[in-house]
Design a protein around this motif. Sequence first.
Motif, PDB file in Angstrom:
ATOM      1  N   MET A   1       0.859  -1.184   0.000  1.00 20.78           N
ATOM      2  CA  MET A   1       0.000   0.000   0.000  1.00 20.78           C
ATOM      3  C   MET A   1       0.894   1.231   0.000  1.00 20.78           C
ATOM      4  SD  MET A   1      -3.298  -0.634   2.472  1.00 20.78           S
ATOM      5  CE  MET A   1      -2.379  -1.083   3.952  1.00 20.78           C
ATOM      6  N   THR A   2       0.593   2.172  -0.892  1.00 22.39           N
ATOM      7  CA  THR A   2       1.430   3.355  -1.040  1.00 22.39           C
ATOM      8  C   THR A   2       0.574   4.610  -1.006  1.00 22.39           C
ATOM      9  OG1 THR A   2       2.963   2.107  -2.443  1.00 22.39           O
ATOM     10  CG2 THR A   2       3.150   4.514  -2.472  1.00 22.39           C
ATOM     11  N   LEU A   3       0.906   5.514  -0.076  1.00 22.13           N
ATOM     12  CA  LEU A   3       0.256   6.816  -0.010  1.00 22.13           C
ATOM     13  C   LEU A   3       0.862   7.723  -1.075  1.00 22.13           C
ATOM     14  CD1 LEU A   3      -1.357   9.159   1.348  1.00 22.13           C
ATOM     15  CD2 LEU A   3       0.609   9.446   2.892  1.00 22.13           C
ATOM     16  N   LYS A   4      -0.005   8.283  -1.929  1.00 15.06           N
ATOM     17  CA  LYS A   4       0.449   9.236  -2.938  1.00 15.06           C
ATOM     18  C   LYS A   4       0.276  10.633  -2.359  1.00 15.06           C
ATOM     19  CE  LYS A   4       1.201   6.273  -6.328  1.00 15.06           C
ATOM     20  NZ  LYS A   4       2.497   6.140  -7.032  1.00 15.06           N
ATOM     21  N   HIS A   5       1.284  11.091  -1.609  1.00 17.08           N
ATOM     22  CA  HIS A   5       1.174  12.363  -0.898  1.00 17.08           C
ATOM     23  C   HIS A   5       1.453  13.527  -1.845  1.00 17.08           C
ATOM     24  CE1 HIS A   5       1.760  15.488   2.131  1.00 17.08           C
ATOM     25  NE2 HIS A   5       1.154  14.679   2.983  1.00 17.08           N
ATOM     26  N   PRO A   6       0.636  14.580  -1.797  1.00 14.96           N
ATOM     27  CA  PRO A   6       0.807  15.688  -2.748  1.00 14.96           C
ATOM     28  C   PRO A   6       2.124  16.444  -2.583  1.00 14.96           C
ATOM     29  CG  PRO A   6      -0.815  16.247  -1.060  1.00 14.96           C
ATOM     30  CD  PRO A   6      -0.521  14.795  -0.898  1.00 14.96           C
ATOM     31  N   LYS A   7       2.709  16.412  -1.385  1.00 13.94           N
ATOM     32  CA  LYS A   7       3.953  17.158  -1.146  1.00 13.94           C
ATOM     33  C   LYS A   7       5.166  16.246  -0.963  1.00 13.94           C
ATOM     34  CE  LYS A   7       1.674  21.123   1.046  1.00 13.94           C
ATOM     35  NZ  LYS A   7       1.569  21.932   2.302  1.00 13.94           N
ATOM     36  N   HIS A   8       4.946  15.074  -0.406  1.00  8.91           N
ATOM     37  CA  HIS A   8       6.075  14.207  -0.035  1.00  8.91           C
ATOM     38  C   HIS A   8       6.228  12.985  -0.936  1.00  8.91           C
ATOM     39  CE1 HIS A   8       6.757  16.433   3.746  1.00  8.91           C
ATOM     40  NE2 HIS A   8       5.427  16.526   3.799  1.00  8.91           N
ATOM     41  N   GLY A   9       5.417  12.890  -1.970  1.00  5.42           N
ATOM     42  CA  GLY A   9       5.569  11.781  -2.904  1.00  5.42           C
ATOM     43  C   GLY A   9       5.045  10.463  -2.364  1.00  5.42           C
ATOM     44  N   ASP A  10       5.642   9.353  -2.826  1.00  8.46           N
ATOM     45  CA  ASP A  10       5.193   8.018  -2.458  1.00  8.46           C
ATOM     46  C   ASP A  10       5.720   7.625  -1.076  1.00  8.46           C
ATOM     47  OD1 ASP A  10       4.113   8.022  -4.938  1.00  8.46           O
ATOM     48  OD2 ASP A  10       5.260   6.329  -5.730  1.00  8.46           O
ATOM     49  N   ILE A  11       4.794   7.217  -0.214  1.00  8.66           N
ATOM     50  CA  ILE A  11       5.143   6.825   1.157  1.00  8.66           C
ATOM     51  C   ILE A  11       4.459   5.495   1.462  1.00  8.66           C
ATOM     52  CG2 ILE A  11       5.000   7.443   3.599  1.00  8.66           C
ATOM     53  CD1 ILE A  11       4.812  10.384   2.702  1.00  8.66           C
ATOM     54  N   PRO A  12       5.201   4.508   1.977  1.00  9.34           N
ATOM     55  CA  PRO A  12       4.575   3.227   2.307  1.00  9.34           C
ATOM     56  C   PRO A  12       3.518   3.385   3.405  1.00  9.34           C
ATOM     57  CG  PRO A  12       6.976   3.031   2.282  1.00  9.34           C
ATOM     58  CD  PRO A  12       6.663   4.492   2.215  1.00  9.34           C
ATOM     59  N   VAL A  13       2.428   2.640   3.267  1.00 10.07           N
ATOM     60  CA  VAL A  13       1.391   2.588   4.298  1.00 10.07           C
ATOM     61  C   VAL A  13       1.534   1.258   5.023  1.00 10.07           C
ATOM     62  CG1 VAL A  13      -1.092   2.529   4.766  1.00 10.07           C
ATOM     63  CG2 VAL A  13      -0.177   4.067   3.005  1.00 10.07           C
TER      64      VAL A  13
ATOM     65  N   ASN B   1       4.140   7.299   7.749  1.00 15.00           N
ATOM     66  CA  ASN B   1       5.039   8.274   8.351  1.00 15.00           C
ATOM     67  C   ASN B   1       5.324   9.390   7.346  1.00 15.00           C
ATOM     68  OD1 ASN B   1       5.380   6.828  10.822  1.00 15.00           O
ATOM     69  ND2 ASN B   1       6.798   5.448   9.782  1.00 15.00           N
ATOM     70  N   VAL B   2       4.739  10.551   7.593  1.00 10.85           N
ATOM     71  CA  VAL B   2       4.897  11.702   6.704  1.00 10.85           C
ATOM     72  C   VAL B   2       5.788  12.711   7.420  1.00 10.85           C
ATOM     73  CG1 VAL B   2       3.721  13.514   5.419  1.00 10.85           C
ATOM     74  CG2 VAL B   2       2.618  11.289   5.717  1.00 10.85           C
ATOM     75  N   GLY B   3       7.044  12.767   6.997  1.00 10.35           N
ATOM     76  CA  GLY B   3       7.998  13.607   7.718  1.00 10.35           C
ATOM     77  C   GLY B   3       8.161  13.083   9.140  1.00 10.35           C
ATOM     78  N   GLU B   4       7.939  13.951  10.108  1.00  8.03           N
ATOM     79  CA  GLU B   4       8.062  13.545  11.506  1.00  8.03           C
ATOM     80  C   GLU B   4       6.714  13.196  12.130  1.00  8.03           C
ATOM     81  OE1 GLU B   4      10.114  16.635  13.541  1.00  8.03           O
ATOM     82  OE2 GLU B   4      12.002  16.369  12.426  1.00  8.03           O
ATOM     83  N   GLU B   5       5.669  13.198  11.327  1.00  9.92           N
ATOM     84  CA  GLU B   5       4.331  12.913  11.839  1.00  9.92           C
ATOM     85  C   GLU B   5       3.805  11.582  11.298  1.00  9.92           C
ATOM     86  OE1 GLU B   5       1.730  16.127  10.950  1.00  9.92           O
ATOM     87  OE2 GLU B   5       2.858  17.605  12.128  1.00  9.92           O
ATOM     88  N   VAL B   6       2.907  10.991  12.075  1.00 14.17           N
ATOM     89  CA  VAL B   6       2.239   9.764  11.651  1.00 14.17           C
ATOM     90  C   VAL B   6       0.841  10.133  11.162  1.00 14.17           C
ATOM     91  CG1 VAL B   6       1.365   7.512  12.343  1.00 14.17           C
ATOM     92  CG2 VAL B   6       3.542   8.345  13.276  1.00 14.17           C
ATOM     93  N   LEU B   7       0.572   9.831   9.895  1.00 13.69           N
ATOM     94  CA  LEU B   7      -0.733  10.128   9.310  1.00 13.69           C
ATOM     95  C   LEU B   7      -1.640   8.918   9.474  1.00 13.69           C
ATOM     96  CD1 LEU B   7      -2.605  11.953   7.555  1.00 13.69           C
ATOM     97  CD2 LEU B   7      -1.597  10.828   5.548  1.00 13.69           C
ATOM     98  N   THR B   8      -2.756   9.107  10.152  1.00 15.55           N
ATOM     99  CA  THR B   8      -3.756   8.047  10.292  1.00 15.55           C
ATOM    100  C   THR B   8      -5.008   8.449   9.510  1.00 15.55           C
ATOM    101  OG1 THR B   8      -4.623   9.035  12.328  1.00 15.55           O
ATOM    102  CG2 THR B   8      -2.900   7.349  12.560  1.00 15.55           C
ATOM    103  N   PHE B   9      -5.882   7.477   9.281  1.00 11.05           N
ATOM    104  CA  PHE B   9      -7.044   7.717   8.435  1.00 11.05           C
ATOM    105  C   PHE B   9      -8.332   7.441   9.203  1.00 11.05           C
ATOM    106  CE2 PHE B   9      -3.524   6.340   5.717  1.00 11.05           C
ATOM    107  CZ  PHE B   9      -3.423   7.436   4.873  1.00 11.05           C
ATOM    108  N   ASP B  10      -9.302   8.325   9.005  1.00 10.95           N
ATOM    109  CA  ASP B  10     -10.598   8.180   9.670  1.00 10.95           C
ATOM    110  C   ASP B  10     -11.542   7.250   8.915  1.00 10.95           C
ATOM    111  OD1 ASP B  10     -10.384  10.275  11.885  1.00 10.95           O
ATOM    112  OD2 ASP B  10      -9.813  11.419  10.101  1.00 10.95           O
ATOM    113  N   CYS B  11     -11.318   7.121   7.608  1.00  9.33           N
ATOM    114  CA  CYS B  11     -12.206   6.277   6.804  1.00  9.33           C
ATOM    115  C   CYS B  11     -11.480   5.867   5.526  1.00  9.33           C
ATOM    116  CB  CYS B  11     -13.492   7.035   6.460  1.00  9.33           C
ATOM    117  SG  CYS B  11     -14.704   6.085   5.519  1.00  9.33           S
TER     118      CYS B  11
END
Length: 331
Positions: free
Chosen positions: A49-61, A69-79
């Motif tokens: 699973m790969t997050l296609k982040h608009p600023k940070h590019g491809d990030i593994p989920v 992990n987006v930079g120093e923050e952990v991105l979680t999803f509500d839905c």
Amino acid sequence: MNNKLNIAIMAGGNSSEEGISLKGAAQIAKWLDPSKYNAFPVMLKGTKMTLKHPKHGDIPVSWDSFSANVGEEVLTFDCALIVIHGTPGENGLLQGYFEMMNIAYTTGGVLNTALTFCKDTTKRMLQGINIHLAKDIRVRKGESVNPKDVVKNIGLPLFVKPNESGSSYGITKVKLAEEIVSALEKSFTEDPVALIEEFIPGMELTCGVVKTQSKTLVLPVTEIVPKNEFFDYGAKYENEVEEITPARIPDDLTDYIQTVSSEIYDRLDCKGIVRIDYIFGNKKLYFLEVNTVPGMSEASIVPQQVAVMGLTMNDVFGMVIEDAIARKEAR
């Protein structure tokens, strides 16, 4: 303070329908209300699973936490808004993962999606509902088939289709008995089980249904006029079709289709946005299939129906997301 919800738009998948899913995901990201939702495309391919982040590019989920992990923050999803056609988004696999992770998701549950992805099982589940079902023969790869017996029981022309597949991949309209074996071989490239189904001449019709815990939308009926011999891939995705909403049918037939569509939705325990396809021929309405993850390009059928009803896809996806979260919290 940011109170916007993070929505993972699940796209891609491991079937022939990957490209269709990617187009739908891109459109849905434009439809979601930016004042309420942060839309994040998440591509699923194989076991990644790969997050296609608009600023940070491809990030593994992470499968362990459904987070990135987006930079120093952990991105979680509500839905998780599922736009994956075929496996694993339309056959119960991804739904099982989200159930185990206690993540809200926008489709029906494990049983609903697994069942409706199997055309043969779906037809058996709908017996007893006021709808006609085409005759069929179920064939597993490796089984011997006598074309003469098939024609005797089903007639010609007929359809050979994968039991578990979508977007008309692997489907053949067979006009001669000697074409049956090659049509089965084509079907088996998509699924090891095929259905040989009688051809019903008539008008192709389809109806979308959206239900939440507090609201029901039974959408207008659409008439499908393919430029090809049937509603194949070209008709569905390459504009080789005329789609007329509302359909040019009598009011009593419209009412019947909308009523039976709502009943099928409930019988199969569907959730979210669903589209149900029919053939009206010989003065009878025949069920074709249920689409639990219907196409979502700008020109797709459900958006057309929503527009005719005077709503926007922004409205509909807002309903579906909020309902998915409410159902998760009630589990």
